[in-house]
Write a protein that holds these residues in place. Sequence first.
Motif, PDB file in Angstrom:
ATOM      1  N   GLY A 108       0.674  -1.160  -0.036  1.00 64.55           N
ATOM      2  CA  GLY A 108       0.004   0.106  -0.097  1.00 64.55           C
ATOM      3  C   GLY A 108       0.927   1.324  -0.084  1.00 64.55           C
ATOM      4  O   GLY A 108       0.335   2.477  -0.249  1.00 64.55           O
ATOM      5  N   ASP A 109       2.217   1.019   0.423  1.00 66.28           N
ATOM      6  CA  ASP A 109       3.089   2.468   0.556  1.00 66.28           C
ATOM      7  C   ASP A 109       4.002   2.018  -0.586  1.00 66.28           C
ATOM      8  O   ASP A 109       4.349   3.197  -1.572  1.00 66.28           O
ATOM      9  N   SER A 110       4.993   1.116  -0.592  1.00 64.36           N
ATOM     10  CA  SER A 110       5.912   1.078  -1.678  1.00 64.36           C
ATOM     11  C   SER A 110       5.453  -0.393  -2.550  1.00 64.36           C
ATOM     12  O   SER A 110       4.515  -1.024  -2.086  1.00 64.36           O
ATOM     13  N   VAL A 111       5.861  -0.077  -3.764  1.00 68.10           N
ATOM     14  CA  VAL A 111       5.577  -1.406  -4.550  1.00 68.10           C
ATOM     15  C   VAL A 111       6.965  -1.879  -5.068  1.00 68.10           C
ATOM     16  O   VAL A 111       8.292  -1.417  -5.321  1.00 68.10           O
ATOM     17  N   HIS A 112       7.067  -3.353  -4.675  1.00 66.46           N
ATOM     18  CA  HIS A 112       8.293  -4.251  -5.180  1.00 66.46           C
ATOM     19  C   HIS A 112       7.714  -4.743  -6.573  1.00 66.46           C
ATOM     20  O   HIS A 112       6.990  -5.408  -6.691  1.00 66.46           O
ATOM     21  N   ILE A 113       8.862  -4.456  -7.708  1.00 69.81           N
ATOM     22  CA  ILE A 113       8.475  -4.894  -8.736  1.00 69.81           C
ATOM     23  C   ILE A 113       9.503  -6.065  -9.339  1.00 69.81           C
ATOM     24  O   ILE A 113      10.904  -5.928  -8.922  1.00 69.81           O
ATOM     25  N   GLU A 114       9.067  -7.139  -9.866  1.00 71.11           N
ATOM     26  CA  GLU A 114       9.651  -8.428 -10.403  1.00 71.11           C
ATOM     27  C   GLU A 114       9.412  -8.487 -11.809  1.00 71.11           C
ATOM     28  O   GLU A 114       8.180  -8.359 -12.215  1.00 71.11           O
ATOM     29  N   GLY A 115      10.295  -9.034 -12.558  1.00 70.15           N
ATOM     30  CA  GLY A 115      10.246  -9.612 -13.960  1.00 70.15           C
ATOM     31  C   GLY A 115      10.701  -8.531 -14.981  1.00 70.15           C
ATOM     32  O   GLY A 115      10.700  -7.261 -15.035  1.00 70.15           O
ATOM     33  N   GLU A 116      11.125  -8.902 -16.231  1.00 69.21           N
ATOM     34  CA  GLU A 116      11.651  -8.218 -17.279  1.00 69.21           C
ATOM     35  C   GLU A 116      10.893  -7.378 -17.867  1.00 69.21           C
ATOM     36  O   GLU A 116      10.971  -6.591 -18.649  1.00 69.21           O
ATOM     37  N   ASP A 117       9.461  -7.947 -17.895  1.00 65.03           N
ATOM     38  CA  ASP A 117       8.303  -7.103 -18.541  1.00 65.03           C
ATOM     39  C   ASP A 117       7.724  -6.000 -17.718  1.00 65.03           C
ATOM     40  O   ASP A 117       6.519  -5.561 -18.034  1.00 65.03           O
TER      41      ASP A 117
END
Length: 134
Positions: A108-117
């Motif tokens: 809800g505060d920060s976003v953790h992003i995974e994946g090359e797309d």
Amino acid sequence: MNDFLCPKCKQHLRVGEHIIFKVKGAGKQSALLLLSPHIGNYTSIKHPSFEFKQGDTLEFFCPLCGASLKSDIHPNLALVLMKDETGKGFAVYFSQVAGEHSTYETDGDSVHIEGEDAGRYTYFKIGEKFKKYF
Ligand SMILES: [Zn+2]
């Protein structure tokens, strides 16, 4: 161990080392699809009779209540809820497009992003949408 829950019925989608989904392919054929509970691991398991091509958009459903998991952030992204060992809740968005590796995990505060797309869907704002799930 992280638990994964349906955002509608809040029942458990994780069994052992798999998250279990009902999916529909382009030809509206239904099947069960098993994904890894480890974010960033895009291996999937399915019956060989269920075929799809890279780039096909699948529809993900909760196998327990039948609800569509399509998110209200983007039609290509599905949503499941995740709880970590401490009971902290996260929303996990992932692409329903076969072969597209993009996952977003947010508290809800920060976003953790995974994946090359993952760069394809980075424009959304999560804060307000997140709060209704927990
Ligand atoms: Zn459900």
